[in-house]
Each structure stands twice: as C-alpha cells, then as structure tokens.
Design a protein around this motif. Structure first.
Motif, PDB file in Angstrom:
ATOM      1  N   LEU A   1      -5.833   2.743  -4.632  1.00  0.00           N
ATOM      2  CA  LEU A   1      -5.928   2.978  -3.183  1.00  0.00           C
ATOM      3  C   LEU A   1      -7.364   3.230  -2.750  1.00  0.00           C
ATOM      4  O   LEU A   1      -7.783   2.800  -1.674  1.00  0.00           O
ATOM      5  N   LEU A   2      -8.129   3.913  -3.586  1.00  0.00           N
ATOM      6  CA  LEU A   2      -9.540   4.141  -3.269  1.00  0.00           C
ATOM      7  C   LEU A   2     -10.313   2.824  -3.274  1.00  0.00           C
ATOM      8  O   LEU A   2     -11.141   2.568  -2.398  1.00  0.00           O
ATOM      9  N   ASP A   3     -10.032   1.982  -4.266  1.00  0.00           N
ATOM     10  CA  ASP A   3     -10.706   0.682  -4.360  1.00  0.00           C
ATOM     11  C   ASP A   3     -10.411  -0.187  -3.136  1.00  0.00           C
ATOM     12  O   ASP A   3     -11.265  -0.956  -2.685  1.00  0.00           O
ATOM     13  N   LYS A   4      -9.196  -0.044  -2.599  1.00  0.00           N
ATOM     14  CA  LYS A   4      -8.811  -0.840  -1.427  1.00  0.00           C
ATOM     15  C   LYS A   4      -9.317  -0.225  -0.114  1.00  0.00           C
ATOM     16  O   LYS A   4      -9.202  -0.842   0.949  1.00  0.00           O
TER      17      LYS A   4
ATOM     18  N   PRO B   1      -8.973  12.778   8.638  1.00  0.00           N
ATOM     19  CA  PRO B   1      -9.037  11.380   8.185  1.00  0.00           C
ATOM     20  C   PRO B   1      -8.272  10.456   9.130  1.00  0.00           C
ATOM     21  O   PRO B   1      -7.231  10.819   9.681  1.00  0.00           O
ATOM     22  N   SER B   2      -8.795   9.241   9.310  1.00  0.00           N
ATOM     23  CA  SER B   2      -8.166   8.293  10.239  1.00  0.00           C
ATOM     24  C   SER B   2      -7.513   7.118   9.532  1.00  0.00           C
ATOM     25  O   SER B   2      -6.781   6.351  10.145  1.00  0.00           O
ATOM     26  N   THR B   3      -7.780   6.941   8.230  1.00  0.00           N
ATOM     27  CA  THR B   3      -7.222   5.807   7.484  1.00  0.00           C
ATOM     28  C   THR B   3      -6.276   6.323   6.414  1.00  0.00           C
ATOM     29  O   THR B   3      -6.651   7.153   5.599  1.00  0.00           O
ATOM     30  N   TRP B   4      -5.046   5.803   6.427  1.00  0.00           N
ATOM     31  CA  TRP B   4      -4.080   6.233   5.419  1.00  0.00           C
ATOM     32  C   TRP B   4      -3.304   5.025   4.921  1.00  0.00           C
ATOM     33  O   TRP B   4      -3.070   4.068   5.654  1.00  0.00           O
ATOM     34  N   ALA B   5      -2.917   5.108   3.660  1.00  0.00           N
ATOM     35  CA  ALA B   5      -2.279   3.961   3.007  1.00  0.00           C
ATOM     36  C   ALA B   5      -0.849   3.761   3.487  1.00  0.00           C
ATOM     37  O   ALA B   5      -0.079   4.708   3.582  1.00  0.00           O
ATOM     38  N   GLY B   6      -0.519   2.510   3.794  1.00  0.00           N
ATOM     39  CA  GLY B   6       0.869   2.131   3.937  1.00  0.00           C
ATOM     40  C   GLY B   6       1.413   1.982   5.331  1.00  0.00           C
ATOM     41  O   GLY B   6       1.012   2.684   6.247  1.00  0.00           O
ATOM     42  N   MET B   7       2.342   1.045   5.442  1.00  0.00           N
ATOM     43  CA  MET B   7       3.017   0.777   6.701  1.00  0.00           C
ATOM     44  C   MET B   7       4.508   0.599   6.441  1.00  0.00           C
ATOM     45  O   MET B   7       4.932   0.210   5.363  1.00  0.00           O
TER      46      MET B   7
ATOM     47  N   TYR C   1      -0.596   8.778 -11.689  1.00  0.00           N
ATOM     48  CA  TYR C   1      -1.318   9.306 -10.532  1.00  0.00           C
ATOM     49  C   TYR C   1      -2.751   8.765 -10.497  1.00  0.00           C
ATOM     50  O   TYR C   1      -3.257   8.355  -9.443  1.00  0.00           O
ATOM     51  N   SER C   2      -3.406   8.761 -11.643  1.00  0.00           N
ATOM     52  CA  SER C   2      -4.789   8.295 -11.720  1.00  0.00           C
ATOM     53  C   SER C   2      -4.895   6.816 -11.362  1.00  0.00           C
ATOM     54  O   SER C   2      -5.781   6.404 -10.595  1.00  0.00           O
ATOM     55  N   LYS C   3      -3.987   5.998 -11.892  1.00  0.00           N
ATOM     56  CA  LYS C   3      -4.010   4.556 -11.631  1.00  0.00           C
ATOM     57  C   LYS C   3      -3.771   4.248 -10.149  1.00  0.00           C
ATOM     58  O   LYS C   3      -4.452   3.408  -9.554  1.00  0.00           O
TER      59      LYS C   3
ATOM     60  N   ASN D   1       0.827  -1.208   0.000  1.00  0.00           N
ATOM     61  CA  ASN D   1       0.000   0.000   0.000  1.00  0.00           C
ATOM     62  C   ASN D   1       0.861   1.258   0.000  1.00  0.00           C
ATOM     63  O   ASN D   1       0.555   2.232  -0.697  1.00  0.00           O
ATOM     64  N   TYR D   2       1.949   1.235   0.790  1.00  0.00           N
ATOM     65  CA  TYR D   2       2.789   2.430   0.804  1.00  0.00           C
ATOM     66  C   TYR D   2       3.554   2.581  -0.511  1.00  0.00           C
ATOM     67  O   TYR D   2       3.767   3.696  -0.982  1.00  0.00           O
ATOM     68  N   ALA D   3       3.965   1.474  -1.117  1.00  0.00           N
ATOM     69  CA  ALA D   3       4.646   1.556  -2.415  1.00  0.00           C
ATOM     70  C   ALA D   3       3.772   2.302  -3.418  1.00  0.00           C
ATOM     71  O   ALA D   3       4.254   3.175  -4.161  1.00  0.00           O
ATOM     72  N   ILE D   4       2.476   1.989  -3.428  1.00  0.00           N
ATOM     73  CA  ILE D   4       1.561   2.668  -4.342  1.00  0.00           C
ATOM     74  C   ILE D   4       1.357   4.116  -3.925  1.00  0.00           C
ATOM     75  O   ILE D   4       1.308   5.025  -4.763  1.00  0.00           O
ATOM     76  N   MET D   5       1.265   4.358  -2.605  1.00  0.00           N
ATOM     77  CA  MET D   5       1.101   5.729  -2.109  1.00  0.00           C
ATOM     78  C   MET D   5       2.319   6.575  -2.476  1.00  0.00           C
ATOM     79  O   MET D   5       2.183   7.756  -2.851  1.00  0.00           O
ATOM     80  N   TYR D   6       3.503   5.998  -2.371  1.00  0.00           N
ATOM     81  CA  TYR D   6       4.733   6.713  -2.736  1.00  0.00           C
ATOM     82  C   TYR D   6       4.708   7.100  -4.215  1.00  0.00           C
ATOM     83  O   TYR D   6       4.998   8.252  -4.566  1.00  0.00           O
ATOM     84  N   VAL D   7       4.375   6.140  -5.075  1.00  0.00           N
ATOM     85  CA  VAL D   7       4.349   6.405  -6.519  1.00  0.00           C
ATOM     86  C   VAL D   7       3.280   7.447  -6.833  1.00  0.00           C
ATOM     87  O   VAL D   7       3.472   8.314  -7.691  1.00  0.00           O
ATOM     88  N   ARG D   8       2.145   7.375  -6.124  1.00  0.00           N
ATOM     89  CA  ARG D   8       1.094   8.387  -6.311  1.00  0.00           C
ATOM     90  C   ARG D   8       1.618   9.780  -5.947  1.00  0.00           C
ATOM     91  O   ARG D   8       1.382  10.758  -6.670  1.00  0.00           O
ATOM     92  N   THR D   9       2.323   9.883  -4.821  1.00  0.00           N
ATOM     93  CA  THR D   9       2.878  11.175  -4.396  1.00  0.00           C
ATOM     94  C   THR D   9       3.874  11.699  -5.418  1.00  0.00           C
ATOM     95  O   THR D   9       3.863  12.889  -5.764  1.00  0.00           O
ATOM     96  N   MET D  10       4.735  10.813  -5.936  1.00  0.00           N
ATOM     97  CA  MET D  10       5.707  11.235  -6.941  1.00  0.00           C
ATOM     98  C   MET D  10       5.010  11.650  -8.232  1.00  0.00           C
ATOM     99  O   MET D  10       5.458  12.573  -8.928  1.00  0.00           O
ATOM    100  N   GLY D  11       3.910  10.986  -8.567  1.00  0.00           N
ATOM    101  CA  GLY D  11       3.140  11.382  -9.739  1.00  0.00           C
ATOM    102  C   GLY D  11       2.617  12.799  -9.601  1.00  0.00           C
ATOM    103  O   GLY D  11       2.638  13.597 -10.551  1.00  0.00           O
TER     104      GLY D  11
END
Length: 328
Positions: free
Chosen positions: A140-143, A243-249, A133-135, A89-99
């Motif tokens: 993350l939203l789907d999860k 917000p209380s839920t965030w992607a990645g550990m 970014y869109s992908k 989850n964090y790997a995807i969050m990282y790539v999203r942030t870089m996007g």
C-alpha cells in the motif's frame, strides 16, 4: 501426541483462533477470485496458504485431544459468483487490518498458554501475521494509497512534566497543549482502523439480506464516521493535518459475497478489538479531553458489540465456546 491435556484457556483460545482463521480464509477465497491485479493476487494467495496451514494445525490439535472441531465458516458462507464488492486496494487494506488485529490476539493467547507446543504455535501464528502485515503495508505504501503518520521535530533534550496543566483539555478557558507523540500514535491508529472499518461497514450494509443486520451495519458505519471525525479534530487542534488519502473503494454491487453470519462475526471481532485498543489509548493518554473521548468511544463500541451479540443469538449464528462441566 502431547500427553498433557489442553487447559481451559488453551482450548478456548484455540477455539477462537480456529473461527478467526476459518472466516479469514473464506474472505481470502473471494478476494483472490475477484482480484484484478497480479501483485495483489500474489499477496492474497500467500496469506491464504499461510492461514490454510495454520487452520490445519489447530484441527490436528483438536483431533488429538478428541475435541469437536467448531463449525465456524464454510463454502455456504461465501458466494464466489458475486461481483467484486471491494476493490483490490481495499482487499489488501482489509488483510492488513486483520494482520494487525490477529497478531495482537495471538500474542495475548501465547501469554495464556502453558503447554510448550501451544506456546510455539502462537509464536508461529504471530510471526506469520506480522509477515502478512508487513507485506500488505509495503504494498500500500508503494502504491501511494497509505499515508504515513505525521513527523514531528526530534527531541534535543530530556524534559519532565512539572505542571498539572499538562493534563488540561476540557477547560475552554485554558489553552490545550499539543498532542505528544504517544498520543498522536494512538489517535492516528484509531483514525486508520476506523476508516478501514467505515468502508467495511459500507460494503456490508450494501449487501446484507436481513433488515436488522443491514441497520446494524449502518449503525456501525455511523459510529466509525463519528470516531474518524473526533480523531481528525484532535490532530487538527495540534496543527497536524488529517490524512486525505486512504486505500480502497466499495463498488456499487448489491449481491452479497458473504453470509450475514460471516459479516456479523467479522464485525464482532473488529468491535472487540476496538474496545481493547481504546482502553490502551485511554491508559496512555494524559490530556483530559482525549481521555473523555476515548471513554465515550469505548462506551458506544461496547453497546454496539453487545447489540451485535443479540443479533447473532437471534439467528442462531453464535456458536457456543467449550465450557466447564455443569454439575448442578
């Protein structure tokens, strides 16, 4: 081959873009190897394919211009045998942030370019990063691990600001107005970006080799926590739950997957992006307390980025950009 030479701005921006893509490719290589979910792996591989193609385009431009290719980052900057440091989850969050970061930079670079092929190149880069970014956002939203921004009532009529009290925020004896939707957006994005940054600093701090680099990442983590707390309070003051839920550990691994050099450069890139984002936030905010906090964040982020530059220079990790001729 284009007969018009690269301008200084075009050369400098391409030099930066090459280093950014070189770094991102090394991170993606590691994330792909350590990913445990097929869908995550597919998204990461797609991003890697896109960025490999775009890095090669910059290399070709440099070769055609007889310009040296930056050293940037290579196999020595990634340890593919290191255990997983960040979960999928964090790997995807990282790539999203870089996007988000890079698509903004490439739009800026396009506006500084004059050669048609360079303008076209940045349009492609921006489109590619927006696709990534869109992908990643949709994944993350789907999860269910990426909260959406708050919802407010839809406006039914046009209103105008007709009282200077609209800017109040610092006077403890006067009630603050609720945040408007522009301000909510800016606060929320700062909150989201710094939560992602806090986890990144936590992981980097855990695996850094040099003691001063480790302390620097600890400082970065504390700065991100301070900003998260500040922005959460702004939302709560307007009766908007943070917000209380965030992607990645971050895992408990202490074996570094990346060189200190790469992690420091990554942190520098995000710090500079933070400076730009907070300046925009300050420009579009009306409440005085929000303006003051944005200014405080900018000052602390600037000091943090400046001290990071000193560490990069100390260890010989700061590659010098191309410069004008020294005619002295």
């Amino acid at each position: 081959m284009n007969s018009i030479p690269l301008s200084a701005t075009e050369l400098g921006n391409l030099w930066q873009a090459y280093r950014e893509k070189s770094m991102l490719l090394r991170v993606l290589e590691y994330f792909i190897l350590k990913s445990t979910e097929d869908e995550t792996k597919e998204i990461l591989r797609n991003a890697y394919t896109i960025e490999s193609k775009n890095e090669e385009k910059i290399r070709t431009i440099f070769k055609n211009a007889d310009a040296v290719i930056p050293n940037a980052f290579n196999e020595s900057d990634v340890n593919k045998n290191a255990p997983q440091l960040f979960d999928d989850n964090y790997a995807i969050m990282y790539v999203r942030t870089m996007g988000k970061v890079l698509s903004g930079l490439y739009t800026l670079h396009e506006g500084m370019s004059y050669r048609q092929d360079i303008r076209d190149l940045y349009m492609e880069f921006t489109t590619d990063m927006q696709h990534i970014y869109s992908k990643t956002t949709e994944h993350l939203l789907d999860k269910g691990v990426l909260p959406r921004p708050p919802i407010v009532p839809m406006p039914k009529e046009v209103d105008f600001i007709n009282d200077i009290s609209y800017t109040n925020g610092l006077n403890p004896f006067r009630k603050k107005r609720p945040l408007n939707t522009v301000e909510i957006g800016l606060v929320y994005q700062s909150l989201e970006t710094n939560l992602a940054g806090m986890r990144l600093m936590n992981g980097f701090e855990q695996v850094a080799k040099e003691s001063d680099v480790k302390k620097y990442f600890t400082r970065g983590k504390e700065l991100a926590k301070e900003i998260v707390s500040m922005m959460s309070n702004h939302l709560l003051d307007s009766d908007i739950p943070a917000p209380s839920t965030w992607a990645g550990m971050v895992t408990d691994s202490t074996i570094p997957p990346f060189s200190d050099k790469l992690m420091m450069y990554n942190t520098s890139l995000l710090s500079n992006f933070g400076l730009g984002s907070n300046s925009i936030g300050a420009a579009f905010s009306f409440r005085s307390d929000l303006l003051l906090n944005m200014g405080s964040i900018m000052a602390k982020t600037y000091d943090f980025a400046k001290d990071g530059g000193k560490i990069l220079i100390k260890y010989g990790w700061l590659e010098e950009p191309p410069s004008a001729s020294n005619r002295a």
